[in-house]
Structures are given as structure tokens and as C-alpha cells.
Scaffold this motif. Structure first.
Motif, PDB file in Angstrom:
ATOM      1  N   ARG A   1      -9.700 -10.628  13.084  1.00 17.56           N
ATOM      2  CA  ARG A   1     -10.110  -9.706  12.040  1.00 17.56           C
ATOM      3  C   ARG A   1     -10.567  -8.416  12.712  1.00 17.56           C
ATOM      4  O   ARG A   1     -11.360  -8.436  13.644  1.00 17.56           O
ATOM      5  CB  ARG A   1     -11.270 -10.272  11.219  1.00 17.56           C
ATOM      6  CG  ARG A   1     -10.926 -11.509  10.452  1.00 17.56           C
ATOM      7  CD  ARG A   1     -10.102 -11.154   9.212  1.00 17.56           C
ATOM      8  NE  ARG A   1      -9.793 -12.326   8.435  1.00 17.56           N
ATOM      9  CZ  ARG A   1      -8.597 -12.889   8.398  1.00 17.56           C
ATOM     10  NH1 ARG A   1      -7.613 -12.415   9.110  1.00 17.56           N
ATOM     11  NH2 ARG A   1      -8.386 -13.946   7.652  1.00 17.56           N
ATOM     12  N   SER A   2     -10.048  -7.330  12.213  1.00 15.58           N
ATOM     13  CA  SER A   2     -10.400  -6.042  12.796  1.00 15.58           C
ATOM     14  C   SER A   2     -11.635  -5.478  12.115  1.00 15.58           C
ATOM     15  O   SER A   2     -11.804  -5.601  10.903  1.00 15.58           O
ATOM     16  CB  SER A   2      -9.233  -5.067  12.634  1.00 15.58           C
ATOM     17  OG  SER A   2      -9.607  -3.792  13.092  1.00 15.58           O
ATOM     18  N   ASN A   3     -12.503  -4.865  12.891  1.00 17.20           N
ATOM     19  CA  ASN A   3     -13.661  -4.203  12.322  1.00 17.20           C
ATOM     20  C   ASN A   3     -13.473  -2.695  12.293  1.00 17.20           C
ATOM     21  O   ASN A   3     -14.406  -1.954  12.045  1.00 17.20           O
ATOM     22  CB  ASN A   3     -14.929  -4.568  13.104  1.00 17.20           C
ATOM     23  CG  ASN A   3     -14.835  -4.131  14.546  1.00 17.20           C
ATOM     24  OD1 ASN A   3     -13.792  -3.642  14.979  1.00 17.20           O
ATOM     25  ND2 ASN A   3     -15.916  -4.296  15.280  1.00 17.20           N
ATOM     26  N   VAL A   4     -12.250  -2.237  12.551  1.00 21.54           N
ATOM     27  CA  VAL A   4     -11.944  -0.808  12.551  1.00 21.54           C
ATOM     28  C   VAL A   4     -11.302  -0.458  11.215  1.00 21.54           C
ATOM     29  O   VAL A   4     -10.296  -1.032  10.832  1.00 21.54           O
ATOM     30  CB  VAL A   4     -10.986  -0.443  13.705  1.00 21.54           C
ATOM     31  CG1 VAL A   4     -10.643   1.035  13.665  1.00 21.54           C
ATOM     32  CG2 VAL A   4     -11.588  -0.822  15.031  1.00 21.54           C
ATOM     33  N   THR A   5     -11.903   0.468  10.507  1.00 24.75           N
ATOM     34  CA  THR A   5     -11.338   0.888   9.233  1.00 24.75           C
ATOM     35  C   THR A   5     -10.389   2.059   9.463  1.00 24.75           C
ATOM     36  O   THR A   5     -10.676   2.936  10.283  1.00 24.75           O
ATOM     37  CB  THR A   5     -12.434   1.312   8.245  1.00 24.75           C
ATOM     38  OG1 THR A   5     -13.172   2.375   8.834  1.00 24.75           O
ATOM     39  CG2 THR A   5     -13.357   0.151   7.931  1.00 24.75           C
ATOM     40  N   PRO A   6      -9.277   2.085   8.763  1.00 28.29           N
ATOM     41  CA  PRO A   6      -8.354   3.209   8.942  1.00 28.29           C
ATOM     42  C   PRO A   6      -8.964   4.491   8.384  1.00 28.29           C
ATOM     43  O   PRO A   6      -9.819   4.438   7.492  1.00 28.29           O
ATOM     44  CB  PRO A   6      -7.115   2.796   8.143  1.00 28.29           C
ATOM     45  CG  PRO A   6      -7.589   1.781   7.189  1.00 28.29           C
ATOM     46  CD  PRO A   6      -8.760   1.104   7.834  1.00 28.29           C
ATOM     47  N   PRO A   7      -8.548   5.622   8.902  1.00 28.13           N
ATOM     48  CA  PRO A   7      -9.113   6.879   8.396  1.00 28.13           C
ATOM     49  C   PRO A   7      -8.687   7.095   6.943  1.00 28.13           C
ATOM     50  O   PRO A   7      -7.640   6.600   6.518  1.00 28.13           O
ATOM     51  CB  PRO A   7      -8.498   7.942   9.316  1.00 28.13           C
ATOM     52  CG  PRO A   7      -7.278   7.311   9.868  1.00 28.13           C
ATOM     53  CD  PRO A   7      -7.558   5.843   9.944  1.00 28.13           C
ATOM     54  N   PRO A   8      -9.489   7.806   6.179  1.00 27.87           N
ATOM     55  CA  PRO A   8      -9.118   8.051   4.781  1.00 27.87           C
ATOM     56  C   PRO A   8      -7.855   8.899   4.700  1.00 27.87           C
ATOM     57  O   PRO A   8      -7.623   9.780   5.542  1.00 27.87           O
ATOM     58  CB  PRO A   8     -10.324   8.795   4.207  1.00 27.87           C
ATOM     59  CG  PRO A   8     -11.016   9.372   5.388  1.00 27.87           C
ATOM     60  CD  PRO A   8     -10.740   8.443   6.531  1.00 27.87           C
ATOM     61  N   ARG A   9      -7.051   8.608   3.693  1.00 26.92           N
ATOM     62  CA  ARG A   9      -5.790   9.333   3.528  1.00 26.92           C
ATOM     63  C   ARG A   9      -6.095  10.753   3.075  1.00 26.92           C
ATOM     64  O   ARG A   9      -6.842  10.966   2.107  1.00 26.92           O
ATOM     65  CB  ARG A   9      -4.954   8.606   2.488  1.00 26.92           C
ATOM     66  CG  ARG A   9      -3.575   9.132   2.359  1.00 26.92           C
ATOM     67  CD  ARG A   9      -2.776   8.258   1.431  1.00 26.92           C
ATOM     68  NE  ARG A   9      -1.451   8.804   1.272  1.00 26.92           N
ATOM     69  CZ  ARG A   9      -0.574   8.373   0.413  1.00 26.92           C
ATOM     70  NH1 ARG A   9      -0.872   7.369  -0.371  1.00 26.92           N
ATOM     71  NH2 ARG A   9       0.611   8.920   0.322  1.00 26.92           N
ATOM     72  N   GLU A  10      -5.523  11.723   3.773  1.00 30.76           N
ATOM     73  CA  GLU A  10      -5.804  13.100   3.401  1.00 30.76           C
ATOM     74  C   GLU A  10      -5.002  13.471   2.157  1.00 30.76           C
ATOM     75  O   GLU A  10      -3.869  13.053   1.979  1.00 30.76           O
ATOM     76  CB  GLU A  10      -5.505  14.055   4.546  1.00 30.76           C
ATOM     77  CG  GLU A  10      -4.037  14.228   4.874  1.00 30.76           C
ATOM     78  CD  GLU A  10      -3.829  15.229   5.996  1.00 30.76           C
ATOM     79  OE1 GLU A  10      -3.010  16.133   5.797  1.00 30.76           O
ATOM     80  OE2 GLU A  10      -4.464  15.076   7.032  1.00 30.76           O
ATOM     81  N   ARG A  11      -5.630  14.254   1.311  1.00 33.21           N
ATOM     82  CA  ARG A  11      -5.002  14.636   0.044  1.00 33.21           C
ATOM     83  C   ARG A  11      -3.993  15.744   0.283  1.00 33.21           C
ATOM     84  O   ARG A  11      -4.177  16.599   1.145  1.00 33.21           O
ATOM     85  CB  ARG A  11      -6.066  15.095  -0.932  1.00 33.21           C
ATOM     86  CG  ARG A  11      -7.038  13.992  -1.297  1.00 33.21           C
ATOM     87  CD  ARG A  11      -8.035  14.474  -2.289  1.00 33.21           C
ATOM     88  NE  ARG A  11      -7.332  15.077  -3.423  1.00 33.21           N
ATOM     89  CZ  ARG A  11      -7.664  14.920  -4.686  1.00 33.21           C
ATOM     90  NH1 ARG A  11      -8.710  14.194  -4.974  1.00 33.21           N
ATOM     91  NH2 ARG A  11      -7.003  15.488  -5.646  1.00 33.21           N
ATOM     92  N   ALA A  12      -2.925  15.701  -0.507  1.00 32.08           N
ATOM     93  CA  ALA A  12      -1.910  16.741  -0.397  1.00 32.08           C
ATOM     94  C   ALA A  12      -2.451  18.042  -0.985  1.00 32.08           C
ATOM     95  O   ALA A  12      -3.162  18.041  -1.991  1.00 32.08           O
ATOM     96  CB  ALA A  12      -0.644  16.319  -1.129  1.00 32.08           C
ATOM     97  N   SER A  13      -2.092  19.143  -0.351  1.00 38.39           N
ATOM     98  CA  SER A  13      -2.543  20.437  -0.856  1.00 38.39           C
ATOM     99  C   SER A  13      -1.705  20.824  -2.076  1.00 38.39           C
ATOM    100  O   SER A  13      -0.683  20.209  -2.385  1.00 38.39           O
ATOM    101  CB  SER A  13      -2.407  21.502   0.230  1.00 38.39           C
ATOM    102  OG  SER A  13      -1.034  21.732   0.508  1.00 38.39           O
ATOM    103  N   ALA A  14      -2.159  21.853  -2.761  1.00 41.94           N
ATOM    104  CA  ALA A  14      -1.452  22.315  -3.960  1.00 41.94           C
ATOM    105  C   ALA A  14      -0.040  22.787  -3.606  1.00 41.94           C
ATOM    106  O   ALA A  14       0.903  22.573  -4.365  1.00 41.94           O
ATOM    107  CB  ALA A  14      -2.237  23.431  -4.631  1.00 41.94           C
ATOM    108  N   GLY A  15       0.097  23.401  -2.448  1.00 43.45           N
ATOM    109  CA  GLY A  15       1.419  23.858  -2.020  1.00 43.45           C
ATOM    110  C   GLY A  15       2.374  22.699  -1.751  1.00 43.45           C
ATOM    111  O   GLY A  15       3.566  22.776  -2.079  1.00 43.45           O
TER     112      GLY A  15
END
Length: 79
Positions: free
Chosen positions: A20-34
Motif C-alpha cells: 500500500r502506498s502512502n504517497v498521494t498523487p498530485p492534484p489534477r491541474e484545471r484546464a485554463s479557459a483558453g
């Protein structure tokens, strides 16, 4: 360490059940308006291309059934 009783060809498969990993993946970055606008434009361009190909191609696919519209060769006109 937990070991299985049946033979397993690869040791990492046998140990994968208890890992079991205790490392959480980074949050997904939101797409910009462009980026969102660009995706919409690409989607609309693809859909418009498909619709245009249907509109242009339909006359070639239709069968003309009008009784007065028959094709005659020029050789038959000049007996």
C-alpha cells in the motif's frame, strides 16, 4: 513478510497484495479557459467537417428518379 503457499513465477506479483502506498498523487491541474475554448473549437471543426461532407456527398449518393431526365449518348443522336 507475507508469503503465498502456491508458487508464483514473479516475486513482485506475490508481494503486490500487501503493498500500500502512502504517497498521494498530485492534484489534477484545471484546464485554463483558453484550453477549454481550444477543445471546443477543435470539436466543432470536426463536427462541421463531417456535416459538410454529408451535405456535399448526398447529391452524389441520391438516385435521380425523375421520368423526363434520361441520359442519351451523343452517338445515338446521330443515326
Amino acid at each position: 513478510m507475507f508469503r503465498r503457499r502456491e508458487p508464483v513465477p514473479f516475486a513482485f506479483i506475490a508481494e503486490a497484495d500487501s503493498f500500500r502506498s502512502n504517497v498521494t498523487p498530485p492534484p489534477r491541474e484545471r484546464a485554463s479557459a483558453g484550453q477549454i475554448a481550444g477543445r471546443w473549437l477543435v470539436g466543432l471543426t470536426v463536427i462541421a467537417g463531417l456535416v459538410a461532407s454529408l451535405v456535399i456527398g448526398m447529391p452524389a449518393l441520391s438516385i435521380d428518379q425523375s421520368p423526363g431526365h434520361t441520359q442519351r449518348s451523343q452517338a445515338s443522336d446521330h443515326h
